[in-house]
Design a protein around this motif. Sequence first.
Motif, PDB file in Angstrom:
ATOM      1  N   SER A   2       0.834  -1.196   0.000  1.00  0.00           N
ATOM      2  CA  SER A   2       0.000   0.000   0.000  1.00  0.00           C
ATOM      3  C   SER A   2       0.872   1.250   0.000  1.00  0.00           C
ATOM      4  CB  SER A   2      -0.911  -0.006   1.234  1.00  0.00           C
ATOM      5  OG  SER A   2      -0.130   0.155   2.390  1.00  0.00           O
ATOM      6  N   LYS A   3       0.228   2.393  -0.230  1.00  0.00           N
ATOM      7  CA  LYS A   3       0.952   3.663  -0.235  1.00  0.00           C
ATOM      8  C   LYS A   3       1.573   3.945   1.124  1.00  0.00           C
ATOM      9  CE  LYS A   3      -1.871   5.884  -3.750  1.00  0.00           C
ATOM     10  NZ  LYS A   3      -2.787   6.986  -4.042  1.00  0.00           N
ATOM     11  N   GLU A   4       0.849   3.578   2.183  1.00  0.00           N
ATOM     12  CA  GLU A   4       1.363   3.829   3.528  1.00  0.00           C
ATOM     13  C   GLU A   4       2.622   3.013   3.805  1.00  0.00           C
ATOM     14  OE1 GLU A   4      -1.826   3.012   2.921  1.00  0.00           O
ATOM     15  OE2 GLU A   4      -2.830   4.931   3.312  1.00  0.00           O
ATOM     16  N   GLY A   6       4.688   1.901   1.583  1.00  0.00           N
ATOM     17  CA  GLY A   6       5.743   2.472   0.743  1.00  0.00           C
ATOM     18  C   GLY A   6       6.358   3.697   1.399  1.00  0.00           C
ATOM     19  N   ALA A   7       5.502   4.538   1.977  1.00  0.00           N
ATOM     20  CA  ALA A   7       5.992   5.732   2.666  1.00  0.00           C
ATOM     21  C   ALA A   7       6.839   5.352   3.871  1.00  0.00           C
ATOM     22  CB  ALA A   7       4.824   6.611   3.087  1.00  0.00           C
TER      23      ALA A   7
END
Length: 63
Positions: A2-4, A6-7
């Motif tokens: 997910s984007k989270e 990845g961050a």
Amino acid sequence: MSKEMGAVAVFGAIIVVAVIMLLLERRGMAKRKAARGGRDIDVSNLIAFGSAAGEGEKTRTPH
């Protein structure tokens, strides 16, 4: 991933790189201090008097 996640991975990598750079700089500082015979150099003296301050010659008068 997910984007989270990845961050989190990107910021984690940034933190790891920053810690490694900090450790390398501290090791380099220790090597430079050992090369000077273990004495510290005041940066303000270097700015005012140049490299002679690092050699302990700022108060000597030329003969």
